[in-house]
Enzyme design. Sequence first.
Site, PDB file in Angstrom:
ATOM      1  N   SER A 573     -19.091  42.202  70.428  1.00 52.76           N
ATOM      2  CA  SER A 573     -19.305  43.455  69.731  1.00 52.76           C
ATOM      3  C   SER A 573     -20.672  43.421  69.032  1.00 52.76           C
ATOM      4  O   SER A 573     -21.693  43.293  69.702  1.00 52.76           O
ATOM      5  CB  SER A 573     -18.153  43.719  68.757  1.00 52.76           C
ATOM      6  OG  SER A 573     -18.190  45.023  68.252  1.00 52.76           O
ATOM      7  N   HIS A 688     -11.366  47.272  73.200  1.00 49.60           N
ATOM      8  CA  HIS A 688     -12.481  46.531  72.612  1.00 49.60           C
ATOM      9  C   HIS A 688     -12.232  45.029  72.608  1.00 49.60           C
ATOM     10  O   HIS A 688     -13.153  44.246  72.358  1.00 49.60           O
ATOM     11  CB  HIS A 688     -12.754  47.033  71.194  1.00 49.60           C
ATOM     12  CG  HIS A 688     -14.079  46.603  70.658  1.00 49.60           C
ATOM     13  ND1 HIS A 688     -15.264  46.770  71.344  1.00 49.60           N
ATOM     14  CD2 HIS A 688     -14.422  45.982  69.491  1.00 49.60           C
ATOM     15  CE1 HIS A 688     -16.270  46.298  70.637  1.00 49.60           C
ATOM     16  NE2 HIS A 688     -15.784  45.812  69.506  1.00 49.60           N
TER      17      HIS A 688
END
Length: 716
Positions: A573, A688
């Site tokens: 991320s 994610h």
Amino acid sequence: MTRLIDEDDDPYRWLEDLDGPDAAGWARDRNAETMAALTGGDRFAALRAEIREVLDADDRVPYPTWRGDHLYYNFWIDAAHPRGIWRRTTLDEYRRPEPQWDVLLDVDALAAQEGENWIWQGATVLRPGHDRCLVSLSRGGSDATVVREFDLVRRAFVADGFTLDEAKSDVTWVDADHILVATDFGPGSLTTSGYPRTVRRWRRGTPLPSAEVVFAGQADDVSAYASHDPTPGFERTFVGRRLDFFRSESYLLTPAGERVRIDVPSDAHWDAHREWLVIGLRSPWTVDGVAGVGGVAGVDGGGGGVTYPAGALLAAPFDAFLAGARELTTLFTPDERTALSYHAWTRGHLILATLADVRSRLEVLTPGAVGAAGSAAGASDSAVGASGSAGAWRREPLAGVPEFEHTRLVDTDPDVGDAYLLASEGFRQPATLRLGQVGGPVETLKRAPAFFDASRLTERQHFATSADGTRVPYFLVGDPDAAGGPTLLTGYGGFEVPELPHYSGIVGRGWLARGGSYVVANIRGGGEYGPAWHRAALRENRPRAYEDFAAVAADLVARGITTPARLGMEGGSNGGLLAGVMLTRYPELFGAVVAHVPLLDMRRYHKLLAGASWMAEYGDPDDPADWAYLREYSPYHNVDRDRPYPPTLLVTSTRDDRVHPGHARKMAARLRERGHEVAYYENVEGGHGAAANNAQRAFVWALTLEFLWRHLGGPA
């Protein structure tokens, strides 16, 4: 030098077309190449099997949450339940080596029955009855969820209950017949970040579109939100708008529908518990009309005001504060080595978690009675001084906290009593779960198994010196006699999130047990030293985080722990952005780079999915002044054909609706075009986290570790 690309000179924009046939076909081709290159050997098969064994182990700690009468709720995934089961038990049963669990919802059975790829995303339980909940399920692990009402007595969904279609929703109970809903209500109801802009009060049995709007934010906010506290005698409803990632504007919503501002700094975080308001500061706050008391409450700001420092934690009587009084007690003040990590309430006490050079400390504070006389004068280590009539707060260490392990608070139940759950672990020590009672005994409930032999490993903390002279801590785990060996360095450095010591069976089995060293860097941008540590790498100062990470990499080489050719790095991320910058700005420091679900195109990140919500962290690329510094480090815009890069692995998910997979797709395409060695893997689900179940998690991590071993050298 290769010319940098700009937004209008981007030949790979077509890869942002999430499910377009050309883009999807490109991703399938890259997946096939990567799997052919990395998954055929015995080592990959062994890594995958060992990691899967760790993830599915039956003797893992089933971490619980408390919901009413101290029932222990747990969501559990194993080989027999790849999507998981939601279950509960009693404390007496939980104490047993093999508790009897009451299964509430089997997600595998539900997915099979409905023909949906359901992934559990949590449940919001009605208080105080605890007989209904709102279950959130996503398709493939995305942030967007479907919400359904569930009957905890009948263990079944409520046929005519509250139900929301797939969206990035926020829901909270008011009572058995009303909920507060922030969701996608159609055109104009979402912010530019893709989150709800309005909050409605929805009454059971009525159509959702007719629900009363109780609050509306602005289109360029991050989101609107609401919460309700049903504590008897302290029932309160709060609404507000998140102005950006760190700033918000909050209100108490009265029964008459009036809004009363919670008048704290917009970047402060706060919570209300019974008669108390607790305020955590991200920036200094000068409060007029408050006199400094003995140096405890703050620094005299002149003109009769007091300035409280960034990182401080304050308390005030809730009703008096909303009425305009500023009777503030300083509960915590940071210093150069110590920062507040978080706090949590039991029914009658406040537990503070702090970090001292990234090592955890926990203590319990007991408030004085509202209206009691208090003074900071003569306050000792066991008392926190107060100004006004807030009374003195008593301070003492929290029982059950080991000295040399990282300890985190797992749960409290402020509705019921003063019990707490603690988990203590280290890089080499599996977790121990303890149950304590403020002022009472502490018992060990569960111990996690050891997934690797740590007897020859040591854990050390070092400090590197960054480019501007800042001391940057990092943890090193490995065999002290394995000098110059393969080393995996990881970090994050963003959003005030600290990287803390933790036990990982995956890293232990797949890396440490095979002779590798493991390093966690505590770079600026994170929360290891509080708001100042974060602010030091904010927006135009972001390169400080990258200089810190590069300094740690260089320090590892200088100490003889590894060499550049045998040093790999991994980040996910925002840590994937870190990986991209290391690749393009510091390639000579690494032998391999891995980026999971990475953020890489800093010109268009704010136009992709939730990206607009991060502009307070990075800056606005549409502002020429911001783009001037973003362009200097944006990995996608700095791929150089003529500079040698280490081999790179990019991992993402088609169903990631937070960081768009276009970041990784375009970066892989650009690296390929410029002649660099890059492997690419895109999972079709997983959100994610890039994985929706343990089989996928094992595959992704085996792929990652196989890639690192292959390029850094190591066991066959």
